[in-house]
Design an enzyme around this catalytic site. Structure first.
Site: not given
Lengths: 358, 394
Positions: A30, A142, A183, A185, A225, A295, A358
């Site tokens: 993605d 997500k 998620e 992170e 995640k 993932s 990202y």
């Protein structure tokens, strides 16, 4: 039922459980247009729609790869794209027994008054967008929240903000038929040791589940995640067994059994590292009521990308590399990976980029 | 289970038909034990539980061993007095000593009982033979535990709800109890559904438990975490479920905030059942299903836990142990273990052996339930009677 009873409740639980099928995991494909541009430029390929389509087609149409996947996360553009022959990607995936997923966040922004901590945006019209994506064939979503470890980080504010953001997003997804991947992170950047990472991870996950519960999210229809628990990127590495122990312990302390699967992010680990760590977790004895799977974005695509180089004549080689990693990670979910069978170029290469955006 | 003991203690020791509700036995505060086995626990545990970390884990695992559960015998002097009165005995220290001696000396009790919760007096008492109570227990392979709360009092600003006292000086008290031989602690706080529960009451209950748990661990005692959701009320099982989920979310979050080491605690959640006055009853299977769902949604698998209640709950406990789950679900009984035993004893030395026998029978039944093998065969009518008392005050 104390959680909100979405009309999709059964379907959500079914799809979430499916994603956690032993032997399968998620391909995170993605990357936003900007980010995929960086990947393409690293192999000297122009960032245009065709090339983006070609790369994804290479992945999704690798013969024999889809059996190792239960889901693929797509960027919005890709959700509506077709193969060169005109077949919609969602159909390719569905026929291969793979659930299409969709990234729904709109990136991170800084929290004023903090030392560079962030929150994630994307709530405006999120419900409408989720409904639209569901119609287009997506079945899970997500949303990436980011935290970092520092002398005073993560702050209470950042933890709270990101946990409640995730919970709000999760609630909206479930109302619209999408299984939310939660998620949070925690970036690997830093010189902290594994104990620090464990403590922070436990705190963050506790906050996440508190927030999810406050928002009446149905845990059976969610996925987690998280990052694996590791030393910071500037600290000495430790064995996969140690990472497995610390990670599983952190999860045991925070993740209710109702969550069907935990799909780890690779966060800059090399392809091989990520696989070995996942494998070690699945070999570990102890209470693990959730599936432990993957993932992975970079950790599934790195050597594939290198092998491809944007050239048609490299298609087979690239697909072989992808198949190798997909199979390796599938085995890792079963604890049967024997290690470095056939390391493609770059499989052992660290994919860590400091302060990765990202 | 302590909550069972609470309800049991409330009710008059003489059971009569008027205490039946609609001719059915009511489940008293069942709670479940959950255990986590972590054979590879790294010894470098970070910020949790300080110097007793390894011992706490070991104690918790021992209490949650297969086929065994907890005997709650921590009735305060006043409450014990009611017990003795029911068999015509005066509430003297000698009589309390005689009764507790009977319990802890039951031969082979340690086969079914892994831990015994004591009242402070008993922790420092000797048996009628002059041996320390705690020594007798340890010899029986039973871990001594201690009630550390100081009872429920009205919660100002709430909707007539209560909160649990006992944090003052808790650190030194738990340290002293550890010295005396106690290795786990109990603190019972309650939440009332007919009264709300209010967000304040839930927060207070959860936070109090978390503080008590942290302090206990700091002083070497495994805390039993027990937020009892009172059975009183006309609400249905769904409402109990809703409240239980909220309460447990708060409890776990605050336990985490207080850096409590999860591998070193025992949990005692109430089973999810309809309110005592609810017209719709639930089958053991339904109770088991709802309760397991609660555990799966709220309880991280790291937990060790202990505590269930009641004969009825023996069926539920048994039902729960038929389904696969990541925990060890066991019992912590007071009344359900002691009732028949007390009656059989009647205060007479010549009845001691027979009384001890009945104790062992009940302990065995619950042991079987822990293993999912309880069939209910051979249970006496007495054992099947309900023990709910409306508005029970500890």
């Amino acid at each position: 039922m104390s959680c909100s009873k979405s009309k999709y409740a059964e379907e959500l639980a079914k799809n979430a459980a499916y994603i956690g099928t032993p032997g399968k995991g998620i391909l995170a494909a993605d990357e936003s247009t900007g980010t995929i541009g960086k990947r393409l430029s690293s192999i000297n390929v122009e960032n245009n729609e065709t090339n983006r389509r070609d790369l994804r087609e290479l992945l999704f149409c690798t013969p024999g790869a889809l059996q190792y996947l239960s889901g693929v996360i797509l960027f919005e553009e890709t959700l509506y794209q077709k193969t060169a022959d005109g077949k919609p990607f969602v159909d390719v995936l569905k026929e291969g027994g793979v659930l299409p997923g969709i990234k729904v966040d709109k990136g991170t922004v800084e929290l004023a008054g903090t030392n560079g901590e962030t929150t994630t945006q994307g709530f405006d019209d999120l419900g409408k967008r989720c409904a639209k994506y569901y119609e287009a064939g997506a079945r899970f979503a997500k949303w990436r929240a980011v935290l970092k470890i520092g002398p005073n980080e993560p702050s209470e504010l950042a933890i709270h903000e990101n946990a409640y953001g995730l919970a709000r997003y999760a609630s909206i997804c479930q109302e619209n038929g999408l299984v939310p991947i939660v998620e949070p992170e925690i970036l690997v950047d830093g010189s902290h040791d594994i104990n620090k990472c464990a403590a922070v991870t436990e705190r963050v996950l506790a906050a996440c589940y508190k927030a999810l519960n406050d928002h009446h999210v149905m845990l059976e229809g969610t996925l987690l995640k998280p990052n694996m628990v590791t030393p910071g990127s500037d600290s000495p590495k430790v064995a996969p067994e140690v990472i497995a122990e610390y990670t599983v312990r952190a999860l045991q302390r925070t993740v209710p059994a109702a969550v069907p699967a935990i799909v780890f992010l690779s966060g800059g680990q090399s392809e091989e590292e990520a696989t070995l760590n996942l494998n070690a977790m699945n070999k570990l004895k102890g209470k693990k009521p959730w599936s432990l799977s993957f993932s992975f974005g970079r950790a599934l695509q790195q050597s594939t990308l290198k092998a491809w180089g944007g050239k048609k004549e490299n298609l087979q080689k690239a697909q072989a590399a992808f198949l190798t990693r997909a199979k390796a990670n599938s085995e890792a979910t079963l604890g049967t990976y024997k290690g470095a069978a056939k390391l493609g170029e770059g499989a052992a290469e660290s994919l860590h980029v400091k302060d990765y955006k990202y | 289970m302590a909550s069972a003991s609470a309800s049991l203690l409330k009710s008059s020791p003489v059971l009569d038909k008027s205490e039946w509700v609609k001719g059915q036995t009511i489940i008293r505060q069942p709670s479940v034990s959950v255990v986590r086995c972590h054979p590879n626990a790294p010894s470098a545990l970070t910020i949790r539980a300080g110097s007793y970390a390894d011992e706490l884990v070991k104690t918790a695992k021992t209490v949650a061993s297969p086929g065994r559960g907890i005997l709650a015998m921590d009735e305060s002097n006043a409450t014990c007095g009611k017990r003795l009165a029911s068999i015509g005995l005066e509430n003297t220290e000698a009589n309390r000593q005689a009764y507790r001696t009977l319990l802890v000396s039951a031969p082979g009790l340690g086969k079914y009982i892994s831990g015994a919760i004591l009242f402070e007096e008993t922790l420092y008492q000797s048996t009628t033979d002059g041996k320390k109570m705690v020594d007798v227990l340890v010899e029986q392979n039973i871990v001594p535990g201690i009630k550390v709360d100081k009872g429920l009092v009205p919660l100002a600003g709430s909707n007539d709800e209560s909160w649990c006292q006992g944090l003052d000086g808790l650190a030194s008290r738990t340290a002293a109890y550890y010295q005396q031989g106690a290795r786990f602690a109990k603190w019972r706080t309650v939440v009332s559904i007919p009264n709300g529960p209010s967000a304040l009451a839930v927060k207070e209950a959860a936070w109090g438990l978390a503080r008590y748990a942290a302090i206990s661990q700091d002083n070497g005692l495994v805390p039993i975490v027990e937020p009892e959701i009172l059975l009183d009320g006309e609400h249905g099982i769904d409402r109990t479920f809703e409240v239980a989920q909220k309460v447990w979310a708060e409890v776990f979050f605050y336990l985490a905030e207080n850096n409590v080491m999860f591998e070193g605690i025992l949990l005692k959640p109430s089973m999810v059942t309809p309110g005592a006055e609810c017209k719709e009853r639930a089958t053991p299977q339904q109770v088991a299903d709802y309760t397991l769902k609660l555990l799966k949604r709220r309880i991280p698998p790291a937990f060790l836990s202990g505590g269930q209640s009641e004969v009825e709950a023996t069926l539920n406990l048994n039902a729960m142990n038929q389904a696969p789950h990541p925990w060890h679900v066991s019992f912590s009984y007071a009344r359900a273990l002691q009732n028949t035993c007390l009656k059989t004893w009647g205060g007479r030395p010549e009845n001691v052996k027979a009384a001890q026998e009945t104790l062992l029978v009940r302990a065995n039944a619950n042991s079987l339930a822990q293993l999912g093998k309880y069939t209910g065969e051979g249970e006496s009518e007495e054992a099947k009677k309900g023990m709910f008392v409306k508005g029970y005050v500890y």
